[in-house]
Design a protein around this motif. Structure first.
Motif, PDB file in Angstrom:
ATOM      1  N   CYS A   1      -0.983   9.196   6.396  1.00 19.10           N
ATOM      2  CA  CYS A   1      -1.336   7.921   5.767  1.00 19.10           C
ATOM      3  C   CYS A   1      -0.296   6.851   6.103  1.00 19.10           C
TER       4      CYS A   1
ATOM      5  N   TYR B   1       0.282  12.743   3.510  1.00 18.09           N
ATOM      6  CA  TYR B   1       1.115  11.569   3.199  1.00 18.09           C
ATOM      7  C   TYR B   1       1.691  10.967   4.477  1.00 18.09           C
TER       8      TYR B   1
ATOM      9  N   ARG C   1      -5.924  -1.202  -4.664  1.00 13.80           N
ATOM     10  CA  ARG C   1      -5.020  -0.474  -5.546  1.00 13.80           C
ATOM     11  C   ARG C   1      -5.778   0.067  -6.721  1.00 13.80           C
TER      12      ARG C   1
ATOM     13  N   SER D   1       0.838  -1.203   0.000  1.00 16.86           N
ATOM     14  CA  SER D   1       0.000   0.000   0.000  1.00 16.86           C
ATOM     15  C   SER D   1       0.870   1.250   0.000  1.00 16.86           C
TER      16      SER D   1
ATOM     17  N   LEU E   1       2.004   6.708  -6.946  1.00 22.51           N
ATOM     18  CA  LEU E   1       1.027   7.743  -7.314  1.00 22.51           C
ATOM     19  C   LEU E   1       1.681   9.121  -7.307  1.00 22.51           C
TER      20      LEU E   1
ATOM     21  N   LEU F   1      -5.225  13.769  -2.322  1.00 33.32           N
ATOM     22  CA  LEU F   1      -4.352  14.028  -3.464  1.00 33.32           C
ATOM     23  C   LEU F   1      -5.123  14.726  -4.584  1.00 33.32           C
TER      24      LEU F   1
ATOM     25  N   PHE G   1      -6.393   9.158   1.341  1.00 28.83           N
ATOM     26  CA  PHE G   1      -5.231   9.805   0.747  1.00 28.83           C
ATOM     27  C   PHE G   1      -5.488  10.136  -0.717  1.00 28.83           C
ATOM     28  N   GLU G   2      -6.098   9.236  -1.455  1.00 29.61           N
ATOM     29  CA  GLU G   2      -6.397   9.515  -2.865  1.00 29.61           C
ATOM     30  C   GLU G   2      -7.291  10.745  -3.008  1.00 29.61           C
TER      31      GLU G   2
ATOM     32  N   TYR H   1       2.334   1.789  -3.339  1.00 29.28           N
ATOM     33  CA  TYR H   1       1.302   2.313  -4.233  1.00 29.28           C
ATOM     34  C   TYR H   1       1.204   3.831  -4.122  1.00 29.28           C
ATOM     35  N   ILE H   2       1.114   4.373  -2.901  1.00 32.61           N
ATOM     36  CA  ILE H   2       0.975   5.827  -2.783  1.00 32.61           C
ATOM     37  C   ILE H   2       2.264   6.532  -3.200  1.00 32.61           C
TER      38      ILE H   2
ATOM     39  N   LEU I   1      -6.076   4.472   2.262  1.00 28.84           N
ATOM     40  CA  LEU I   1      -5.742   4.725   0.866  1.00 28.84           C
ATOM     41  C   LEU I   1      -6.776   5.608   0.190  1.00 28.84           C
TER      42      LEU I   1
END
Length: 251
Positions: A116, A113, A251, A88, A95, A138, A134-135, A91-92, A131
């Motif tokens: 997270c 960030y 994801r 995870s 991104l 973002l 955070f998305e 993944y961030i 996640l």
């Protein structure tokens, strides 16, 4: 950049025989590309320091697109991400490496960030809620504005029981047509609050963030997703094992 700044390594790759080319996520300059000369040599003080998820104080110099690292020190031990939480985190990191503009201040996102990562490091359950939050953070910092709480057609507050269809650059419009672009008012309220009390709201959040992030990511697939699939295949029971249905989709 002459002073010290808080930073995390997003991505590192070998450069020449002994150096590293790094993507930093920094507190005040966002994504910065830095050359760490000699960092891979046996005697380098940086060997083992420039790792993802390790909070750093760093300083660098230079006027070109690629800066030269002057010094870096760990603020603390690296955040202990393992298993699902590690993937995870990767993944961030990917991104951010893919979507952040070069040398642009994302100070508030830096704290999102860090929060997270801290949540992932201490989590015992699914990483999905962290996640999704955070998305959404973002997307906000990228300037992606959408009103989850009002119908884009009428301006009326969304109704929990009604269905709304997402239209890019317009928002959510009441509709009886149901497809992957459709969300209930209850799901939209969860997205607005960034709180996901059940599986349905988590799935809705995943659908929305994937749609919203797609224009920023383009057609190139995320490497972290493929690594995550490989990780699941190596687990007992393979990709169909316990937890895959919920976390695998994160994801």
């Amino acid at each position: 950049m002459d002073g010290w700044q808080r930073a995390f390594v997003l991505h590192a790759r070998p450069y020449s025989e002994t150096s590293l080319l790094l993507d930093f996520f920094t507190e005040h300059q966002g994504r910065v590309r830095v050359l760490a000369k000699g960092a891979r040599s046996r005697r380098s003080a940086l060997k083992g320091v420039l790792q993802p998820f390790t909070p750093l104080l760093a300083r660098w110099g230079g006027s070109g697109e690629i800066k030269t690292l002057r010094s870096a020190e760990p603020v603390s031990l690296g955040l202990p991400l393992t298993g699902l939480m590690l993937y995870s985190g990767l993944y961030i990191n990917e991104l951010l490496s893919r979507v952040l503009a070069h040398e642009t201040d994302y100070s508030t996102l830096f704290y999102d960030y860090l929060q997270c990562l801290q949540w992932l490091a201490g989590a015992t359950g699914s990483p999905e809620p962290a996640l999704r939050r955070f998305e959404l953070a973002l997307l906000t910092h990228l300037g992606y504005g959408v009103d989850f709480l009002h119908c884009a057609g009428s301006g009326e507050p969304v109704d929990d029981a009604m269905t709304y269809r997402y239209r890019e650059e317009k928002g959510f419009i009441a509709s009886v047509f149901v497809d992957r672009y459709s969300f209930t008012g209850r799901e939209l309220r969860a997205l607005a609050a960034r709180e996901f009390p059940d599986v349905d709201t988590l799935r809705a959040a995943k659908r929305f963030t994937r749609m919203a992030l797609k224009p920023y990511l383009g057609g190139k697939p995320l490497k972290s997703r493929e690594l995550f699939r490989q990780f699941l295949d190596r687990r007992p029971g393979g990709a169909g094992g316990a937890g895959c249905g919920s976390v695998g989709a994160s994801r």
